[in-house]
Design a protein around this motif. Structure first.
Motif, mmCIF file in Angstrom:
data_model
loop_
_atom_site.group_PDB
_atom_site.id
_atom_site.type_symbol
_atom_site.label_atom_id
_atom_site.label_comp_id
_atom_site.label_asym_id
_atom_site.label_seq_id
_atom_site.Cartn_x
_atom_site.Cartn_y
_atom_site.Cartn_z
ATOM 1 N N GLY A 175 -20.896 60.915 39.416
ATOM 2 C CA GLY A 175 -22.746 61.207 38.820
ATOM 3 C C GLY A 175 -23.558 62.192 39.317
ATOM 4 O O GLY A 175 -24.570 62.138 38.559
ATOM 5 N N GLY A 176 -23.064 62.815 39.973
ATOM 6 C CA GLY A 176 -23.147 64.213 40.558
ATOM 7 C C GLY A 176 -23.551 65.268 39.106
ATOM 8 O O GLY A 176 -22.429 65.433 38.564
ATOM 9 N N ARG A 177 -24.372 65.758 39.231
ATOM 10 C CA ARG A 177 -24.570 67.091 37.791
ATOM 11 C C ARG A 177 -24.358 68.720 38.878
ATOM 12 O O ARG A 177 -25.249 69.169 39.630
ATOM 13 N N VAL A 178 -22.714 69.162 38.590
ATOM 14 C CA VAL A 178 -22.162 69.962 39.377
ATOM 15 C C VAL A 178 -22.940 71.584 39.019
ATOM 16 O O VAL A 178 -22.150 71.365 37.333
ATOM 17 N N THR A 179 -22.960 72.007 39.960
ATOM 18 C CA THR A 179 -23.013 73.493 39.496
ATOM 19 C C THR A 179 -22.437 74.473 40.489
ATOM 20 O O THR A 179 -22.044 74.131 41.824
ATOM 21 N N ALA A 180 -21.396 75.191 39.796
ATOM 22 C CA ALA A 180 -20.205 75.609 40.865
ATOM 23 C C ALA A 180 -20.094 77.111 40.892
ATOM 24 O O ALA A 180 -20.529 78.028 40.143
ATOM 25 N N LEU A 181 -19.851 77.504 41.217
ATOM 26 C CA LEU A 181 -20.178 79.173 42.114
ATOM 27 C C LEU A 181 -18.615 79.644 42.274
ATOM 28 O O LEU A 181 -17.648 78.403 42.860
ATOM 29 N N ALA A 182 -18.012 79.911 41.375
ATOM 30 C CA ALA A 182 -16.446 80.939 41.149
ATOM 31 C C ALA A 182 -16.446 82.190 40.356
ATOM 32 O O ALA A 182 -17.595 82.393 40.260
ATOM 33 N N GLY A 194 -15.486 69.193 35.857
ATOM 34 C CA GLY A 194 -16.466 68.632 35.042
ATOM 35 C C GLY A 194 -17.846 68.617 35.641
ATOM 36 O O GLY A 194 -18.778 68.764 35.763
ATOM 37 N N ALA A 195 -17.782 70.285 35.813
ATOM 38 C CA ALA A 195 -18.591 71.069 36.677
ATOM 39 C C ALA A 195 -19.283 70.854 34.935
ATOM 40 O O ALA A 195 -19.117 71.150 33.715
ATOM 41 N N GLU A 196 -21.100 71.095 35.074
ATOM 42 C CA GLU A 196 -22.012 71.725 34.027
ATOM 43 C C GLU A 196 -22.079 72.865 33.935
ATOM 44 O O GLU A 196 -22.106 72.983 32.481
ATOM 45 N N GLU A 197 -21.714 73.713 34.964
ATOM 46 C CA GLU A 197 -22.410 74.939 34.865
ATOM 47 C C GLU A 197 -21.882 75.906 36.054
ATOM 48 O O GLU A 197 -21.253 74.582 36.445
ATOM 49 N N VAL A 198 -21.244 76.904 35.727
ATOM 50 C CA VAL A 198 -20.089 77.487 36.042
ATOM 51 C C VAL A 198 -20.755 79.090 36.388
ATOM 52 O O VAL A 198 -21.012 79.896 35.433
#
Length: 321
Positions: A175-182, A194-198
């Motif tokens: 249930g985490g709201r994931v922001t990803a750095l890539a 499933g990341a909300e934002e990358v």
């Protein structure tokens, strides 16, 4: 090939991927409390790259003394032989685990019976090589260490890598709201996990980021800068250190202890049967899937390491044995 031999990936000196080669050695036997595994798949891990390159010589010397040194941690294969004192296993069982001896990219490897579990049966065997290390590391970081809760803002550094891609999936499942750095080239692939934002890691400096309840780091550098983005009561977990500047990473982790709730926790986890069985259940339920960049045969281990060192990879480089 003569009976009793074992083809395995080794390196005879520290250096680039070109130092890797395949040698024929004596086949190991299952000792007391051990299983002999006929390997079917493994993968390339970030730690393998750093150790082979000579960035962690004391660790390499401790794990595999002498030369040549073996390599690899992911174990996926069939039980070939059962040592004395072992119960509950059968020859032919498909199992997986994590080798602490850095010797899994080989045709045969021995494992303690308490350090393997039955592998999932719903996926191709070769792709399972991507998950023992990455999956159990992600499980421990997201659950045991960070304890991600529904609705929490989670930042994942290195989200396109083997461990990072698993962390994104498991944090989202909790249930985490994931922001990803890539990297920008991997954006769509990470969103699909499933990341909300990358965000492009080259442009998203810590100082311009919002605060997060949880930060999970798979990179190891700039820990102090990212720690400043923790919300009150937040948790920061790193699964590695910067092998090129190890003292800097160690100091960052140790120094953060004085900040109480803003402490950086260095994750160390050696999975056993219980953790691996949980990983199997997650895969069979579809909660976690392996992300595969490419597959190489054992004889092309040098090319696999070369690929792993390139930018823009998504997921794991699998070694099919």
């Amino acid at each position: 090939m003569p009976e009793g031999t074992n083809r395995r990936a080794v390196y005879g000196s520290y250096g680039g991927p070109e130092v890797l080669y395949v040698e024929e050695s004596e086949r190991p036997r299952a000792g007391k409390g051990e299983l002999l595994i006929r390997q079917l798949a493994s993968s390339v891990n970030g730690g393998d790259l750093s150790i082979r390159a000579g960035h962690a010589k004391p660790m390499a010397a401790m794990i595999t003394p002498g030369w040549p040194k073996s390599i690899g941690m992911d174990v996926v294969g069939m039980i070939e032989e059962i040592g004395s004192g072992v119960e509950g296993w059968n020859v032919g069982d498909l199992v997986w685990g994590v080798s602490t001896g850095s010797n899994s990219i080989a045709e045969f490897v021995t494992m303690k019976a308490g350090s393997v579990a039955l592998a999932p049966l719903n996926l191709e065997t070769k792709v399972l090589g991507a998950l023992p290390v990455a999956g159990t590391t992600a499980m421990a970081s997201v659950g045991q260490f960070a304890n991600v809760q529904p609705g929490e803002r989670v930042l994942v550094r290195g989200a396109a890598g083997g461990v990072g891609s698993a962390i994104v999936q498991l944090a989202r499942a909790r249930g985490g709201r994931v922001t990803a750095l890539a990297s920008a080239s991997t954006r769509e692939a990470v969103l699909a996990l499933g990341a909300e934002e990358v965000l492009d890691y080259r442009e998203a400096a810590p100082e311009v980021l919002p605060e997060f309840d949880v930060i999970i780091d798979t990179v190891g550098s700039d820990l102090e800068r990212f720690r400043s983005r923790l919300a009150l009561g937040g948790r920061f977990v790193t699964i590695t250190i910067d092998f090129k500047h190890p003292a800097r990473g160690v100091l960052a982790v140790a120094g953060s202890a004085i900040h109480g709730s803003a402490r950086i926790r260095q994750m160390v986890s050696t999975p056993g049967t219980k953790q691996l069985a949980t990983l199997t259940a997650l895969v069979e339920a579809g909660t976690l899937r392996p992300v595969i960049d490419s597959v190489y045969p054992l004889d092309e281990i040098a090319a696999a390491h070369e690929r792993a060192e390139q930018h823009g990879t998504v997921g794991k480089i699998v070694i099919e044995i």
